[in-house]
Scaffold this active site. Structure first.
Site, PDB file in Angstrom:
ATOM      1  N   HIS A 199      -7.406   4.701   5.427  1.00 25.25           N
ATOM      2  CA  HIS A 199      -6.638   4.088   4.348  1.00 25.25           C
ATOM      3  C   HIS A 199      -6.403   5.102   3.221  1.00 25.25           C
ATOM      4  O   HIS A 199      -5.372   5.053   2.548  1.00 25.25           O
ATOM      5  CB  HIS A 199      -7.356   2.841   3.834  1.00 25.25           C
ATOM      6  CG  HIS A 199      -6.520   1.990   2.909  1.00 25.25           C
ATOM      7  ND1 HIS A 199      -5.306   1.454   3.294  1.00 25.25           N
ATOM      8  CD2 HIS A 199      -6.702   1.595   1.635  1.00 25.25           C
ATOM      9  CE1 HIS A 199      -4.796   0.757   2.284  1.00 25.25           C
ATOM     10  NE2 HIS A 199      -5.621   0.830   1.261  1.00 25.25           N
TER      11      HIS A 199
ATOM     12  N   SER B 160       0.850  -1.194   0.000  1.00 23.60           N
ATOM     13  CA  SER B 160       0.000   0.000   0.000  1.00 23.60           C
ATOM     14  C   SER B 160       0.879   1.235   0.000  1.00 23.60           C
ATOM     15  O   SER B 160       1.848   1.316   0.734  1.00 23.60           O
ATOM     16  CB  SER B 160      -0.870   0.048   1.262  1.00 23.60           C
ATOM     17  OG  SER B 160      -1.716  -1.055   1.315  1.00 23.60           O
TER      18      SER B 160
ATOM     19  N   HIS C 246      -2.962 -10.418   2.507  1.00 21.16           N
ATOM     20  CA  HIS C 246      -2.863 -10.085   3.931  1.00 21.16           C
ATOM     21  C   HIS C 246      -3.697 -11.066   4.751  1.00 21.16           C
ATOM     22  O   HIS C 246      -4.713 -11.571   4.277  1.00 21.16           O
ATOM     23  CB  HIS C 246      -3.416  -8.683   4.192  1.00 21.16           C
ATOM     24  CG  HIS C 246      -2.750  -7.603   3.404  1.00 21.16           C
ATOM     25  ND1 HIS C 246      -3.122  -7.291   2.124  1.00 21.16           N
ATOM     26  CD2 HIS C 246      -1.726  -6.757   3.722  1.00 21.16           C
ATOM     27  CE1 HIS C 246      -2.365  -6.287   1.679  1.00 21.16           C
ATOM     28  NE2 HIS C 246      -1.500  -5.958   2.626  1.00 21.16           N
TER      29      HIS C 246
ATOM     30  N   ASN D 203       1.350   7.697   8.242  1.00 22.03           N
ATOM     31  CA  ASN D 203       0.593   8.402   9.289  1.00 22.03           C
ATOM     32  C   ASN D 203       1.322   8.188  10.599  1.00 22.03           C
ATOM     33  O   ASN D 203       2.105   7.247  10.726  1.00 22.03           O
ATOM     34  CB  ASN D 203      -0.837   7.822   9.389  1.00 22.03           C
ATOM     35  CG  ASN D 203      -0.830   6.319   9.649  1.00 22.03           C
ATOM     36  OD1 ASN D 203      -0.664   5.522   8.721  1.00 22.03           O
ATOM     37  ND2 ASN D 203      -0.938   5.948  10.903  1.00 22.03           N
TER      38      ASN D 203
ATOM     39  N   MET E 151       0.415  -4.065   8.893  1.00 25.47           N
ATOM     40  CA  MET E 151      -0.390  -5.296   8.822  1.00 25.47           C
ATOM     41  C   MET E 151       0.144  -6.274   7.778  1.00 25.47           C
ATOM     42  O   MET E 151      -0.624  -7.036   7.192  1.00 25.47           O
ATOM     43  CB  MET E 151      -1.841  -4.933   8.490  1.00 25.47           C
ATOM     44  CG  MET E 151      -2.467  -3.939   9.453  1.00 25.47           C
ATOM     45  SD  MET E 151      -4.103  -3.455   8.900  1.00 25.47           S
ATOM     46  CE  MET E 151      -4.406  -2.037   9.985  1.00 25.47           C
ATOM     47  N   SER E 152       1.440  -6.239   7.543  1.00 22.91           N
ATOM     48  CA  SER E 152       1.984  -7.148   6.515  1.00 22.91           C
ATOM     49  C   SER E 152       3.421  -7.505   6.861  1.00 22.91           C
ATOM     50  O   SER E 152       3.850  -7.339   7.997  1.00 22.91           O
ATOM     51  CB  SER E 152       1.940  -6.447   5.145  1.00 22.91           C
ATOM     52  OG  SER E 152       2.841  -5.365   5.105  1.00 22.91           O
TER      53      SER E 152
ATOM     54  N   TYR F  62      -5.583 -10.129   7.030  1.00 28.43           N
ATOM     55  CA  TYR F  62      -6.880  -9.486   7.282  1.00 28.43           C
ATOM     56  C   TYR F  62      -7.902  -9.711   6.176  1.00 28.43           C
ATOM     57  O   TYR F  62      -9.079  -9.425   6.347  1.00 28.43           O
ATOM     58  CB  TYR F  62      -6.719  -7.991   7.588  1.00 28.43           C
ATOM     59  CG  TYR F  62      -6.181  -7.110   6.479  1.00 28.43           C
ATOM     60  CD1 TYR F  62      -6.905  -6.865   5.318  1.00 28.43           C
ATOM     61  CD2 TYR F  62      -4.937  -6.486   6.617  1.00 28.43           C
ATOM     62  CE1 TYR F  62      -6.405  -6.049   4.318  1.00 28.43           C
ATOM     63  CE2 TYR F  62      -4.431  -5.667   5.618  1.00 28.43           C
ATOM     64  CZ  TYR F  62      -5.170  -5.454   4.474  1.00 28.43           C
ATOM     65  OH  TYR F  62      -4.681  -4.652   3.494  1.00 28.43           O
ATOM     66  N   GLU F  63      -7.430 -10.243   5.038  1.00 31.11           N
ATOM     67  CA  GLU F  63      -8.377 -10.601   3.978  1.00 31.11           C
ATOM     68  C   GLU F  63      -8.978 -11.981   4.238  1.00 31.11           C
ATOM     69  O   GLU F  63      -9.747 -12.494   3.424  1.00 31.11           O
ATOM     70  CB  GLU F  63      -7.664 -10.620   2.620  1.00 31.11           C
ATOM     71  CG  GLU F  63      -7.127  -9.272   2.182  1.00 31.11           C
ATOM     72  CD  GLU F  63      -6.189  -9.413   0.988  1.00 31.11           C
ATOM     73  OE1 GLU F  63      -6.668  -9.735  -0.102  1.00 31.11           O
ATOM     74  OE2 GLU F  63      -4.977  -9.217   1.172  1.00 31.11           O
TER      75      GLU F  63
ATOM     76  N   HIS G 244      -4.049  -1.785  -4.379  1.00 30.31           N
ATOM     77  CA  HIS G 244      -3.115  -2.807  -4.860  1.00 30.31           C
ATOM     78  C   HIS G 244      -3.543  -3.177  -6.269  1.00 30.31           C
ATOM     79  O   HIS G 244      -4.690  -3.510  -6.503  1.00 30.31           O
ATOM     80  CB  HIS G 244      -3.160  -4.064  -3.980  1.00 30.31           C
ATOM     81  CG  HIS G 244      -2.457  -3.908  -2.675  1.00 30.31           C
ATOM     82  ND1 HIS G 244      -1.581  -4.847  -2.199  1.00 30.31           N
ATOM     83  CD2 HIS G 244      -2.487  -2.933  -1.760  1.00 30.31           C
ATOM     84  CE1 HIS G 244      -1.104  -4.448  -1.029  1.00 30.31           C
ATOM     85  NE2 HIS G 244      -1.648  -3.282  -0.738  1.00 30.31           N
TER      86      HIS G 244
ATOM     87  N   ALA H  42       3.354   0.194   3.970  1.00 30.47           N
ATOM     88  CA  ALA H  42       2.942   1.433   4.618  1.00 30.47           C
ATOM     89  C   ALA H  42       2.871   1.146   6.113  1.00 30.47           C
ATOM     90  O   ALA H  42       2.462   0.059   6.517  1.00 30.47           O
ATOM     91  CB  ALA H  42       1.568   1.849   4.111  1.00 30.47           C
TER      92      ALA H  42
HETATM   93  N1  HPA Z   1      -1.351   0.897  11.731  1.00 29.58           N
HETATM   94  C1  HPA Z   1      -1.339  -0.295  11.095  1.00 29.58           C
HETATM   95  N2  HPA Z   1      -1.091  -0.415   9.806  1.00 29.58           N
HETATM   96  C2  HPA Z   1      -0.829   0.702   9.114  1.00 29.58           C
HETATM   97  C3  HPA Z   1      -0.836   1.971   9.712  1.00 29.58           C
HETATM   98  C4  HPA Z   1      -1.105   2.073  11.108  1.00 29.58           C
HETATM   99  O1  HPA Z   1      -1.120   3.155  11.715  1.00 29.58           O
HETATM  100  N3  HPA Z   1      -0.542   2.876   8.729  1.00 29.58           N
HETATM  101  C5  HPA Z   1      -0.371   2.170   7.591  1.00 29.58           C
HETATM  102  N4  HPA Z   1      -0.548   0.851   7.807  1.00 29.58           N
END
Ligand code: HPA
Length: 262
Positions: A237, A30, A84, A225, A201-202, A86-87, A62, A114
């Site tokens: 996101h 991402s 991921h 962020n 998350m990856s 989470y999918e 993606h 990210a």
């Molecule tokens: N937390 C988890 N995953 C992320 C974040 C976050 O703040 N930013 C981008 N991916």
């Protein structure tokens, strides 16, 4: 799933690209998709759905494409998207991309993602080298009794090489969680306490799979962020993708610079 399916996928890539061995691979996560154009013009692009075991990535932002690009004389695979947990995917599906790249000849893998910045001083838009990780997913891609050493998983020489390209790069510890919900401020305070600088998350399961197969690994997180509670702002996101877009030229040059020096 597993190594056999990765061999099948690698055979399909070799057939479609006409390249028997891609020497390196980059997983663009991402926020990193736009960086690909800086790496080079793909000689061949394949939709992941046409390669065994991939399916179509569902994470927004993606592309779901595999590019074969020559960087100098080095054929490189760009995996535009990843699976991921989470999918609802299992560890085998999550690491299928890197296993395939390795079966296709990659001896160096670059994992990008990210991440939320936890450590004070990290700035949004900043790429950070992954020096180490915390696998907080509770999962592993390694099935059966396979003991794998994870010391120096994130290759120190490759990190030095990345700093030759961009001397302003700092390093950090990446905590990989399952998601898809972002963390609570309390969870971020806990992660800071246990040594995390970045959260996402990856990446961690892919790193373990790469390590088990003996390849050299470089990881780069783009801070999209500041983590939950650091500023009180809400997380989205859309912000992750927007920051990736803004940072793309710098990220692409960094990846290209590393690939040129391999
Ligand atoms: N937390 C988890 N995953 C992320 C974040 C976050 O703040 N930013 C981008 N991916």
């Amino acid at each position: 799933m597993g190594r056999m399916l990765a061999e099948e996928a690698a055979a399909a890539i070799a057939e479609r690209t006409g390249v028997t061995r891609h020497r390196a691979a980059v997983v663009l996560g991402s926020g990193w998709q736009d960086a690909a154009t800086e790496i080079g013009t793909p000689a061949v692009s394949l939709p992941m759905v046409e390669v065994p075991g991939f399916g179509s990535p569902t994470a927004q932002g993606h592309q779901g494409t595999i590019h074969s690009v020559a960087v100098g004389d080095t054929p490189v695979l760009l995996l535009m998207g990843r699976r991921h947990l989470y999918e609802g995917q299992g560890p085998d599906q999550v690491v299928h991309g890197v296993r395939t790249a390795i079966a296709a000849g990659a001896t160096t893998v670059l994992l990008t993602n990210a991440a939320g910045g936890i450590r004070p001083g990290l700035r949004v838009g900043e790429p950070v080298l992954i020096a180490d990780h915390l696998n907080l997913t509770g999962r592993s891609p390694l099935a059966g009794a396979e003991f794998v050493d994870l010391v120096d998983t994130w290759d120190p020489e490759l990190r030095s090489l990345a700093r030759e390209v961009d001397p302003s790069l700092t390093e950090g510890v990446y905590a990989g969680l399952t998601g898809p919900q972002y963390e609570t401020p309390a969870e971020i305070r806990m992660l800071a306490t246990i040594g995390a600088d970045l959260v996402g998350m990856s990446t961690v399961l892919e790193a373990i799979a790469c390590r088990a197969l003996g390849v050299r690994l470089l990881g780069i997180s783009l801070v999209t962020n500041l983590a939950a509670g650091v500023t009180g702002a809400h997380l989205s996101h859309a912000e992750v993708l927007a920051e990736g877009h803004a940072a793309a030229p710098r990220l692409g040059k960094l990846l290209r610079g590393v690939l040129e020096r391999l």
